[in-house]
Design a protein around this motif. Structure first.
Motif, PDB file in Angstrom:
ATOM      1  N   GLY A 114       0.818  -1.206   0.057  1.00 35.37           N
ATOM      2  CA  GLY A 114      -0.050  -0.038   0.031  1.00 35.37           C
ATOM      3  C   GLY A 114       0.839   1.150   0.263  1.00 35.37           C
ATOM      4  N   SER A 115       2.022   1.161  -0.519  1.00 33.95           N
ATOM      5  CA  SER A 115       3.001   2.279  -0.392  1.00 33.95           C
ATOM      6  C   SER A 115       4.032   2.090  -1.626  1.00 33.95           C
ATOM      7  CB  SER A 115       3.749   2.649   0.697  1.00 33.95           C
ATOM      8  OG  SER A 115       4.575   3.236   0.732  1.00 33.95           O
ATOM      9  N   LEU A 116       4.589   3.597  -2.103  1.00 32.76           N
ATOM     10  CA  LEU A 116       5.612   3.279  -2.997  1.00 32.76           C
ATOM     11  C   LEU A 116       6.836   3.567  -2.442  1.00 32.76           C
ATOM     12  CD1 LEU A 116       3.875   5.149  -6.073  1.00 32.76           C
ATOM     13  CD2 LEU A 116       4.091   2.838  -5.584  1.00 32.76           C
ATOM     14  N   ASN A 117       6.614   3.860  -1.141  1.00 33.17           N
ATOM     15  CA  ASN A 117       8.152   4.200  -0.450  1.00 33.17           C
ATOM     16  C   ASN A 117       9.066   2.930  -0.079  1.00 33.17           C
ATOM     17  OD1 ASN A 117      10.016   4.839   1.761  1.00 33.17           O
ATOM     18  ND2 ASN A 117       8.559   6.615   2.228  1.00 33.17           N
ATOM     19  N   LEU A 118      10.040   2.903  -0.347  1.00 37.15           N
ATOM     20  CA  LEU A 118      11.178   1.761  -0.038  1.00 37.15           C
ATOM     21  C   LEU A 118      11.194   1.573   1.434  1.00 37.15           C
ATOM     22  CD1 LEU A 118      13.726   2.279  -2.987  1.00 37.15           C
ATOM     23  CD2 LEU A 118      12.110   0.512  -2.637  1.00 37.15           C
ATOM     24  N   GLY A 119      11.254   2.543   2.271  1.00 37.97           N
ATOM     25  CA  GLY A 119      11.338   2.297   3.679  1.00 37.97           C
ATOM     26  C   GLY A 119      10.025   1.584   4.125  1.00 37.97           C
ATOM     27  N   ASP A 120       8.875   2.014   3.647  1.00 32.58           N
ATOM     28  CA  ASP A 120       7.817   1.004   4.001  1.00 32.58           C
ATOM     29  C   ASP A 120       7.845  -0.172   3.577  1.00 32.58           C
ATOM     30  OD1 ASP A 120       7.001   3.573   4.990  1.00 32.58           O
ATOM     31  OD2 ASP A 120       5.364   3.764   3.501  1.00 32.58           O
ATOM     32  N   ILE A 121       8.284  -0.368   2.481  1.00 31.43           N
ATOM     33  CA  ILE A 121       8.290  -1.740   1.953  1.00 31.43           C
ATOM     34  C   ILE A 121       9.177  -2.731   2.757  1.00 31.43           C
ATOM     35  CG2 ILE A 121       9.021  -3.107  -0.058  1.00 31.43           C
ATOM     36  CD1 ILE A 121       8.135  -0.836  -1.766  1.00 31.43           C
ATOM     37  N   VAL A 122      10.494  -2.115   3.187  1.00 35.77           N
ATOM     38  CA  VAL A 122      10.953  -2.873   4.016  1.00 35.77           C
ATOM     39  C   VAL A 122      10.580  -3.041   5.238  1.00 35.77           C
ATOM     40  CG1 VAL A 122      13.496  -2.759   5.113  1.00 35.77           C
ATOM     41  CG2 VAL A 122      13.350  -1.921   2.868  1.00 35.77           C
ATOM     42  N   ALA A 123       9.742  -1.913   5.903  1.00 39.11           N
ATOM     43  CA  ALA A 123       9.223  -2.332   7.333  1.00 39.11           C
ATOM     44  C   ALA A 123       7.969  -3.402   7.107  1.00 39.11           C
ATOM     45  CB  ALA A 123       8.602  -1.143   7.521  1.00 39.11           C
ATOM     46  N   GLU A 124       7.569  -3.353   5.875  1.00 35.21           N
ATOM     47  CA  GLU A 124       6.428  -4.442   5.742  1.00 35.21           C
ATOM     48  C   GLU A 124       7.096  -5.844   5.817  1.00 35.21           C
ATOM     49  OE1 GLU A 124       3.175  -4.232   5.480  1.00 35.21           O
ATOM     50  OE2 GLU A 124       2.711  -6.264   4.784  1.00 35.21           O
ATOM     51  N   GLN A 125       8.246  -6.136   5.156  1.00 32.72           N
ATOM     52  CA  GLN A 125       9.025  -7.211   5.117  1.00 32.72           C
ATOM     53  C   GLN A 125       9.743  -7.551   6.532  1.00 32.72           C
ATOM     54  OE1 GLN A 125      10.914  -8.162   1.012  1.00 32.72           O
ATOM     55  NE2 GLN A 125      10.817  -6.084   0.996  1.00 32.72           N
ATOM     56  N   SER A 126       9.530  -6.738   7.302  1.00 31.12           N
ATOM     57  CA  SER A 126      10.532  -6.924   8.416  1.00 31.12           C
ATOM     58  C   SER A 126       9.585  -7.623   9.606  1.00 31.12           C
ATOM     59  CB  SER A 126      11.123  -5.496   9.285  1.00 31.12           C
ATOM     60  OG  SER A 126      11.641  -4.947   8.301  1.00 31.12           O
ATOM     61  N   ARG A 127       8.285  -7.704   9.079  1.00 32.04           N
ATOM     62  CA  ARG A 127       7.171  -8.233  10.127  1.00 32.04           C
ATOM     63  C   ARG A 127       7.532  -9.663  10.055  1.00 32.04           C
ATOM     64  NH1 ARG A 127       1.605  -8.127   8.954  1.00 32.04           N
ATOM     65  NH2 ARG A 127       2.041  -7.989   6.728  1.00 32.04           N
ATOM     66  N   THR A 128       7.218 -10.202  11.312  1.00 36.83           N
ATOM     67  CA  THR A 128       7.199 -11.817  11.136  1.00 36.83           C
ATOM     68  C   THR A 128       5.961 -12.405  11.318  1.00 36.83           C
ATOM     69  OG1 THR A 128       9.247 -11.203  12.681  1.00 36.83           O
ATOM     70  CG2 THR A 128       8.496 -13.527  12.341  1.00 36.83           C
ATOM     71  N   LEU A 129       5.759 -13.276  10.314  1.00 37.80           N
ATOM     72  CA  LEU A 129       4.408 -14.027  10.215  1.00 37.80           C
ATOM     73  C   LEU A 129       4.508 -15.156  11.134  1.00 37.80           C
ATOM     74  CD1 LEU A 129       3.564 -13.818   6.476  1.00 37.80           C
ATOM     75  CD2 LEU A 129       2.947 -12.173   8.315  1.00 37.80           C
ATOM     76  N   SER A 130       3.451 -15.821  11.591  1.00 35.75           N
ATOM     77  CA  SER A 130       3.439 -16.966  12.406  1.00 35.75           C
ATOM     78  C   SER A 130       2.599 -17.921  11.536  1.00 35.75           C
ATOM     79  CB  SER A 130       3.057 -16.840  13.710  1.00 35.75           C
ATOM     80  OG  SER A 130       3.905 -15.940  14.406  1.00 35.75           O
ATOM     81  N   ILE A 131       3.167 -18.961  10.922  1.00 38.68           N
ATOM     82  CA  ILE A 131       2.156 -19.958  10.291  1.00 38.68           C
ATOM     83  C   ILE A 131       2.532 -21.242  11.135  1.00 38.68           C
ATOM     84  CG2 ILE A 131       1.814 -21.274   8.048  1.00 38.68           C
ATOM     85  CD1 ILE A 131       3.176 -18.885   6.778  1.00 38.68           C
ATOM     86  N   GLY A 132       1.580 -21.566  11.893  1.00 40.02           N
ATOM     87  CA  GLY A 132       1.554 -22.735  12.750  1.00 40.02           C
ATOM     88  C   GLY A 132       2.675 -22.597  13.645  1.00 40.02           C
ATOM     89  N   PRO A 133       3.335 -23.432  13.824  1.00 40.28           N
ATOM     90  CA  PRO A 133       4.820 -23.284  14.728  1.00 40.28           C
ATOM     91  C   PRO A 133       5.927 -22.471  14.177  1.00 40.28           C
ATOM     92  CG  PRO A 133       4.655 -25.622  13.424  1.00 40.28           C
ATOM     93  CD  PRO A 133       3.564 -24.840  13.009  1.00 40.28           C
ATOM     94  N   PHE A 134       5.910 -22.164  12.863  1.00 37.04           N
ATOM     95  CA  PHE A 134       7.084 -21.668  12.203  1.00 37.04           C
ATOM     96  C   PHE A 134       6.822 -20.156  12.262  1.00 37.04           C
ATOM     97  CE2 PHE A 134       6.218 -25.780  10.170  1.00 37.04           C
ATOM     98  CZ  PHE A 134       7.544 -26.293  10.198  1.00 37.04           C
ATOM     99  N   GLU A 135       7.933 -19.462  12.477  1.00 38.17           N
ATOM    100  CA  GLU A 135       7.784 -18.246  12.342  1.00 38.17           C
ATOM    101  C   GLU A 135       8.795 -17.745  11.112  1.00 38.17           C
ATOM    102  OE1 GLU A 135       8.749 -15.894  15.783  1.00 38.17           O
ATOM    103  OE2 GLU A 135       6.638 -16.109  16.442  1.00 38.17           O
ATOM    104  N   ILE A 136       7.963 -16.967  10.180  1.00 31.52           N
ATOM    105  CA  ILE A 136       8.820 -16.645   8.911  1.00 31.52           C
ATOM    106  C   ILE A 136       8.622 -15.216   8.659  1.00 31.52           C
ATOM    107  CG2 ILE A 136       8.953 -18.918   7.726  1.00 31.52           C
ATOM    108  CD1 ILE A 136       6.684 -17.781   6.203  1.00 31.52           C
ATOM    109  N   SER A 137       9.963 -14.714   7.954  1.00 28.06           N
ATOM    110  CA  SER A 137       9.759 -13.128   7.783  1.00 28.06           C
ATOM    111  C   SER A 137       8.867 -13.071   6.636  1.00 28.06           C
ATOM    112  CB  SER A 137      11.147 -12.850   7.453  1.00 28.06           C
ATOM    113  OG  SER A 137      12.182 -12.963   8.229  1.00 28.06           O
ATOM    114  N   ASN A 138       8.305 -11.898   6.412  1.00 28.78           N
ATOM    115  CA  ASN A 138       7.284 -11.647   5.448  1.00 28.78           C
ATOM    116  C   ASN A 138       8.074 -11.125   4.128  1.00 28.78           C
ATOM    117  OD1 ASN A 138       4.966 -10.918   4.003  1.00 28.78           O
ATOM    118  ND2 ASN A 138       4.937  -9.126   4.985  1.00 28.78           N
TER     119      ASN A 138
END
Lengths: 424, 236, 343
Positions: free
Chosen positions: C175-199
């Motif tokens: 939802g943004s064209l800002n590269l900083g926002d894009i990096v921030a979005e990817q820094s979130r950690t997703l939890s799928i079941g027992p695994f925690e992966i980067s987004n």
């Protein structure tokens, strides 16, 4: 009253835009009927992928080639004339300089022509060694072709891989005769020097390594969609065209015409060796690539058989019984008679009987023919080289018309020319 | 604030100078270069107004694509074929001058029209900030108020693209390479008989290789015919 | 954006110089890796393990005679290489090398220009870079150069579209064209079941990643898309007539464009500075970014060592007939998924 122009056509009879090969000139750009403008591009003689000093004048409509005119002669050394002013044994080194990537094959054709003139045949053991060296030379030549052809199409690494393996062959040549490129390996009558004891081992090592390396090449190219896209369907030579341009070698066999001189008119000991001749069915660049790759595999078979056979032999290498063969070196350092005999032979050469001889051999690029006429003197009266690349190059304009600019380098590569041999 | 003003005047000055260059330059490629410069400065003005998205689109679409294609054409044109810019026909010069004058008058009237100057539109900084930025503001406008126009424009462009393809379509598209019916042999009587090719094997003469399976291992989707004898050939 | 303008200039200066040195050693890296691929040694003579080779090359290029063809358009010939160089180096301004940190009472922002349309800025600048090639080719008044220039124009315009559209999926997800926002979005950690992966977007946009990679190679005119300079057909294409330092501007521009494209790809698809420990240490984040960048640079060299070159019509065919439908499909699927999740 007849004018001259009716009997013999002069330049003035042809209009300026007379459509014949050789009519292109770099100075003029042309405009087509529909108003589109043609660019004239002078490719070479200093161009990275014309394999030496070939010059190709191209008329381009965008990137599509409308006209193509190869210009040769930048590497003309007059080998045929030189052949007429040297004694027979001295002519052989000049043939090294024609197709310089396959010197032993050139030597072979030349000495076989001289031997035919003198009605002389090398001993069986020497013929086996000639086969081995000629076939090694065929691999070396095909490796140079593969490396440069792939490099032209952009596969950078292939050239270095191919030259790496060629190095092994050149090492074998060096061990055998002391030279790597211009070998002057074959002698009239056989081989005057003994076979180095280490040589069979070196060849066997190469035979062990090379099939594995061939698989690497095939893995890099055969499975590569870009390579297939660049070679399949490009530069199609039909059987009719191949015959009418009198192509030989892989250019002919790639179009599915069964003609290999080693089979059709066997020379040396090829009729005793078991090998097959690959034929293509599409006649495009990829088929010629496959044919040459398969030829290398068959060559490995030939060398293995010949080597197995020749290693058990202990017969002489030189036909000393003939008067046309240089006498043995044996006594030249100790007895005056031997030294004099040798000296006179070297200085005066030998004089074959009056007559003529033509020998065509299956060179790595096609039929390499040597035609020699003797007037009974110690110099050939006429020495003619029918070089395969010169004849094969004639098909380039036929292939290039309608192709794209990038295809031209693929087409030059697939014809497999060496300018030393084209210009002679 | 004065910094903004200085930068604006710099951009505007270069822009006008470049626009003059477009008209004055004799070489059309030079004109195109001046036009690139002009577009760049217009993009700069857009940035000054807080419309970064518009500025970048200006650079991508106009300088990055359209002018590249323009140059593409100019490079292919022989310089001798180009009209001499300074020596148009008298009619052209008069009409051109008139049209220019009319355009100048129009712009002058627009500027001098007091109602436009100083009146803020709906796109105030506050309104833009409310929807999340200039990119979002343009997007909302395009896909709500101007949706019809947007769709019509895309339709027109699609028609243009298809028309261009039809015009430029080469006469022959990707000729397929066909496999020959068989191989021939120079050593065999039938082999050199070109007439017989493609019409099947003549009566009573079976192709020597067929049925022997003399093929090399397939490589790159192709097979090679392997022969052992100079007289061998494969039939249709 | 609280930092004073002079501090921004210092950061920009440092980054630019690091980039130039990085470019010099990129040539060394390429030569060494290519040599390893081809069973060779690569540069070994200049300095230990040939490490001074880039400097020797630079000195050599500076010392060469600057040849200008007699029929060249002098002014265009002069400034065309600069366009390539300047545009290549400008686009690094929007790459986020981390968030910000405080030194001696000053907050240093690790992005030189934190534009809200950063991703588009890179595309815009790289699309301007092609002018350097086209104009240089035209100004040389050489037919090989002209053909190279025409190829470059067609190629860059086509692949620019693929490059831009392959990013649309990311813009939809962020939802943004800002590269900083894009990096921030990817820094979130997703939890799928027992695994925690980067987004990281390589996981959610794999097709876009592949398409971006192809388009990025084509955009930087590298093998197997190096048609504008195809040395075996066009004898170096657009820079056939260039020599000495003018040539090296093209060279610099090409390699810096490769580095910037790799940085851009790492930022967009591999989480940029995101990695273990990058939240607490800014330098660790930069290290992660560099590692990812080197991965992409290795990929560039790998392609060059392995693949033959496309033909012009094949290149265009792939862009318009294969890549464009795929990239549009990616956008539609991403938008549909986003719509379904939102509602």
């Amino acid at each position: 009253m007849m004018t001259t122009s009716e009997t013999t056509p002069s330049v003035a009879d042809f209009p300026a835009d007379y459509p014949s090969t050789g009519s292109l000139s770099i100075s003029e750009d042309r405009t087509l009927d529909d108003g589109s403008h043609l660019i004239t591009l002078n490719m070479g003689p200093q161009h990275p992928s014309t394999h030496g000093v070939l010059r190709v004048i191209l008329k381009l409509d965008g990137e599509v080639i409308v006209d193509c005119d190869p210009v040769i002669g930048y590497l003309h050394r007059g080998v045929e004339k030189l052949g007429e002013s040297h004694r027979y044994a001295q002519v052989v080194p000049w043939t090294d300089r024609t197709d310089y990537v396959a010197a032993p094959l050139n030597n072979l054709g030349c000495v076989m022509a001289f031997e035919k003139l003198c009605d002389l045949r090398a001993p069986e053991r020497a013929e086996y060694w000639r086969v081995i060296m000629a076939e090694l030379s065929r691999i070396a030549s095909h490796l140079v072709w593969l490396g440069t052809h792939a490099l032209d199409i952009g596969a950078l690494s292939m050239s270095l891989y191919c030259f790496r393996e060629r190095e092994l062959i050149l090492d074998i040549f060096e061990a055998f005769c002391g030279a790597r490129l211009t070998t002057n390996m074959m002698e009239i009558g056989g081989f005057s020097r003994p076979i180095p004891p280490a040589l069979p081992g070196m060849i066997r090592d190469f035979l062990k390594i090379f099939p594995e390396r061939m698989k690497e090449y095939a893995g890099l190219l055969d499975a590569n969609p870009i390579w297939l896209a660049r070679t399949k369907g490009v530069g199609v030579i039909t059987q009719e065209a191949a015959l009418s341009y009198s192509l030989t070698g892989a250019c002919l066999r790639g179009s599915g015409i069964n003609y290999d001189i080693r089979k059709a008119m066997p020379y040396l000991v090829y009729d005793r060796l078991d090998f097959e001749v690959p034929l293509g069915t599409y006649g495009d660049v990829f088929d010629r690539y496959l044919v040459r790759m398969e030829e290398m595999r068959q060559t490995i078979k030939i060398i293995t058989q010949a080597l197995d056979h020749v290693e058990k032999m202990d017969t002489p290498l030189m036909a000393y019984e003939s008067a046309y063969v240089i006498p043995p070196h044996k006594g030249t350092m100790t007895t005056a008679e031997d030294m004099q005999r040798h000296f006179v032979w070297v200085i005066k050469g030998f004089s074959p009987p009056v007559g003529e001889a033509y020998v065509g051999i299956e060179h790595s690029k096609g039929e390499l023919g040597y035609y020699v006429v003797s007037d009974g003197s110690s110099l050939p009266y006429r020495f003619r080289v029918r070089s395969p690349d010169f004849v094969n190059l004639g098909v380039l304009p036929h292939l290039a018309q309608g192709a794209m600019l990038a295809d031209v380098v693929a087409l030059i590569g697939t014809i497999d020319i060496v300018l030393g041999s084209v210009d002679r | 604030m004065p910094w903004d003003l200085i930068i604006f005047y710099m951009l505007a000055a270069v822009c006008i100078a470049a626009a003059l260059g477009v008209v004055v330059a004799t070489n059309p490629v030079h004109s195109a270069i001046f036009l690139v410069l002009c577009f760049f400065n217009v993009a700069g003005v857009f940035v000054m107004m807080g419309a970064e998205f518009l500025a970048v689109i200006q650079v991508i679409v106009y300088t990055g694509a359209i002018l590249v294609l323009l140059l593409f054409v100019l490079m292919l044109v022989n310089p001798d074929d180009l009209p001499e810019f300074h020596q148009g026909k008298p009619v052209q010069r008069v009409v051109g001058g008139l049209l220019g004058l009319i355009l100048l008058l129009e712009i002058a009237i627009a500027i001098l029209n007091r109602e436009v100057v100083g009146v803020t539109g709906t796109a105030t900084p506050e309104a833009i900030a409310a929807v999340g930025g200039n990119t979002q503001a343009i997007g909302r406008l395009l896909f709500s108020d101007y949706l019809l126009a947007f769709e019509v424009v895309s339709l027109v462009l699609t028609v243009g693209v298809i028309g261009a393809i039809v015009l430029a379509l080469p006469e022959r598209l990707g000729e397929k390479v066909v496999q020959r019916k068989g191989t021939i042999s120079l050593g065999h009587a039938r082999g050199v008989d070109m007439e017989a090719l493609g019409e099947g094997t003549p009566e009573g003469e079976a192709p020597i290789l067929s049925g022997r399976g003399g093929f090399a291992k397939a490589s790159g989707g192709r097979k090679l015919v392997m022969t052992n004898d100079p007289d061998e050939y494969t039939g249709a | 954006m609280d930092e004073p303008i002079w501090l921004k200039f210092i950061v920009a200066f440092v980054i630019m110089n690091v980039l130039l040195v990085g470019m010099a050693y990129m040539t060394y890296f390429e030569r060494k890796v290519l040599a390893a691929f081809q069973d060779r040694m690569g540069p070994t003579r200049t300095g230990p393990k040939g490490l001074l080779q880039p400097l020797a090359d630079g000195a050599k290029l500076l010392g060469k005679e600057d040849l200008i063809p007699g029929s060249a358009d002098k002014w265009v010939f002069f400034f065309a290489p600069l366009v390539v160089f300047v545009t290549a180096i400008t686009s690094v301004a929007v790459i986020p090398f981390g968030t910000s940190f405080d030194v001696a009472g000053q907050t240093i922002n690790m992005t030189i220009a934190d534009l809200n349309i950063g991703a588009l800025f890179v595309l815009a600048i790289s699309s301007v870079g092609v002018y350097g090639i086209i104009l240089g080719a035209w100004a040389s008044s050489n037919r090989y150069s002209l053909l190279g220039g025409l190829r470059a124009a067609a190629q860059v315009v086509s692949y620019e579209i693929i490059l831009g559209l392959s990013l649309v999926g990311i813009f939809i997800l962020t939802g943004s064209l800002n590269l900083g926002d894009i990096v921030a979005e990817q820094s979130r950690t997703l939890s799928i079941g027992p695994f925690e992966i980067s987004n990281w977007f390589i996981l959610s946009q794999p097709l876009a990643f592949v398409l971006f990679l192809i388009a990025a190679v084509a955009e930087t005119n590298r093998a197997p898309f190096d048609l504008p300079e195809a040395e075996t057909e066009l004898v170096s294409g657009f820079h056939t007539e260039y020599s000495a330092f003018r040539f090296s501007f093209y060279f610099l521009g090409e390699y810096i464009a490769m580095i910037v494209m790799s940085l851009f790809a790492s930022t967009l698809f591999l989480g940029g500075t995101d990695g273990p420990g990058s939240d607490s240490h800014v330098l660790l984040g930069i290290l992660w970014l560099l590692l990812k960048t080197i991965l992409f640079l290795f990929f560039y060299v790998w392609l060059r060592a392995t693949l033959p070159r496309f033909r012009y019509d094949q290149l265009m065919g792939i862009a318009w007939k294969v890549l464009l439908p795929l990239v549009l499909l990616n956008i539609v699927v991403t938008a549909a998924v986003r719509l379904a999740v939102n509602s």
